[in-house]
Write a protein that holds these residues in place. Structure first.
Motif, PDB file in Angstrom:
ATOM      1  N   GLY A 240       0.817  -1.198   0.000  1.00 19.94           N
ATOM      2  CA  GLY A 240       0.000   0.000   0.000  1.00 19.94           C
ATOM      3  C   GLY A 240       0.856   1.256   0.000  1.00 19.94           C
ATOM      4  N   PRO A 241       0.212   2.407  -0.032  1.00 21.65           N
ATOM      5  CA  PRO A 241       0.945   3.673  -0.042  1.00 21.65           C
ATOM      6  C   PRO A 241       1.631   3.927   1.289  1.00 21.65           C
ATOM      7  N   THR A 242       2.747   4.619   1.242  1.00 19.31           N
ATOM      8  CA  THR A 242       3.468   5.011   2.451  1.00 19.31           C
ATOM      9  C   THR A 242       3.447   6.530   2.572  1.00 19.31           C
ATOM     10  N   VAL A 243       3.719   6.999   3.769  1.00 15.67           N
ATOM     11  CA  VAL A 243       3.747   8.440   4.004  1.00 15.67           C
ATOM     12  C   VAL A 243       5.140   8.835   4.465  1.00 15.67           C
ATOM     13  N   ASP A 244       5.471  10.091   4.251  1.00 12.51           N
ATOM     14  CA  ASP A 244       6.778  10.595   4.616  1.00 12.51           C
ATOM     15  C   ASP A 244       6.809  10.932   6.099  1.00 12.51           C
ATOM     16  N   ALA A 245       7.875  10.505   6.787  1.00 12.45           N
ATOM     17  CA  ALA A 245       7.989  10.748   8.221  1.00 12.45           C
ATOM     18  C   ALA A 245       8.014  12.238   8.536  1.00 12.45           C
TER      19      ALA A 245
END
Length: 338
Positions: free
Chosen positions: A144-149
């Protein structure tokens, strides 16, 4: 020799007391001098001296004068050593292992480095516990999509400081809009991150997928926080992502306890409500009524549809199709002599 041993004993006693004092100060509250003195079994003057020693070691211990004043450990420019008990150390290690393969991009390598440092200083008994967890646990790679920390950190800070946030948002149909919102909280469902915020352009509260946001930093002006949504930001996000985001919404009553149905429902697929008489209600959404009709049959529990009526018609069509399939299958088996 006796004098040297006595000096070492005093130094060790003082060091142990400093560690105990530091452990108390890491609890987020104001500690009065007399309270710390009682906990450490020393006088108030000794507490003041020990606080000064901690400050020289780089720990930012803040103090306020007066009868209602006290001591509190603040955040310093440099990160001093942390005191963790056994359970806290194991929890941090497990959290770092999870972060190394999670849905937040950009922190995998950092998590591995931090985990290596932590395991290096763990006592043998804790290192074995952490190693056992790591050996027995396997993580399936997510697609799935990831997000930037950094985006998550910026959004969390904006929620904390009540600062407006600007971003470009890509909807599910690919359309892009510019949003200015008053962020209220972040919600993680296990697969995705969501931001609950008041959309100033629509004058309403909304839920946004963080992986579809392109932040425009720095954050905007401060705002006065509004009354939270009913049940809090997590409940609001669940209502939005489980049914509000879909064109079709349904309510189904199952002849089974809520615990049984909830085992098969994720926060993003529906909300299960206990009706108190061995039954429960599922509120869910779907892109098509056909898929919803098939899904609710997977629970293998008797049910009836509260709404919409169109779903009942799809159940009739599904039942007729299954009946025809069963009859055709029996006829095919008979023709083959089985």
């Amino acid at each position: 020799m006796s004098a040297t041993a006595g000096t070492l004993g005093v130094v060790m006693e003082t060091s142990a007391r400093l560690l105990r004092l530091l452990g108390l100060l890491q609890v987020p509250r104001d500690w009065t001098g007399p309270t710390l003195a009682e906990r450490l079994d020393v006088d108030v003057r000794t507490v003041r001296r020990d606080v000064d020693k901690l400050r020289t070691l780089g720990y930012p211990v803040h103090s306020t004068p007066g009868s209602t004043g006290g001591y509190r450990l603040g955040a310093g420019a440099a990160l001093p050593p942390l005191l963790l008990d056994d359970d806290e150390a194991v929890a941090v290690a497990v959290g770092l292992r999870t972060a190394a393969g999670g849905t937040v991009s950009g922190i995998e390598e950092t998590s591995v480095r931090a985990l290596a440092k932590l395991e290096q200083v763990l006592p043998n008994r804790l290192r074995r516990r952490v190693a056992a967890l790591g050996t027995a646990t396997a993580t399936l790679p997510g697609r799935g999509p990831t997000v930037d920390a950094d985006d998550l950190a910026a959004l969390a800070a904006a929620c904390r400081d009540h600062e407006c946030v600007r971003f470009d948002y890509v909807a599910g149909d690919g359309g892009e809009t510019r949003r200015i919102v008053e962020p209220e909280g972040l919600v993680h469902t296990g697969r995705r991150w969501y931001l609950v915020a008041w959309d100033t352009g629509r004058d309403d509260r909304r839920t946004f997928r963080v992986d579809r946001m392109r932040l425009k930093l720095p954050a905007g002006p401060r705002f006065a926080p509004r009354d939270p949504p009913e049940g809090g930001v997590a409940a609001f996000a669940q209502r939005g992502i489980s049914s509000g985001a879909y064109p079709y919404r349904a309510r189904i009553v199952f002849a089974a306890p809520a615990e049984r149905i909830a085992e098969h429902v994720t926060p993003a697929s529906g909300i299960v409500t206990d009706l108190g008489d061995g039954r429960c209600e599922l509120a869910a959404g779907a892109w098509t009524l056909e898929s919803l009709a098939v899904w609710i049959n997977f629970f293998d529990v008797d049910f009836h549809v509260v709404e919409p009526q169109e779903l009942v018609e799809h159940l009739d069509a599904l039942a007729a199709r299954l009946t025809r399939a069963a009859q055709a299958s029996r006829e095919a088996c008979a023709a083959d002599g089985r």
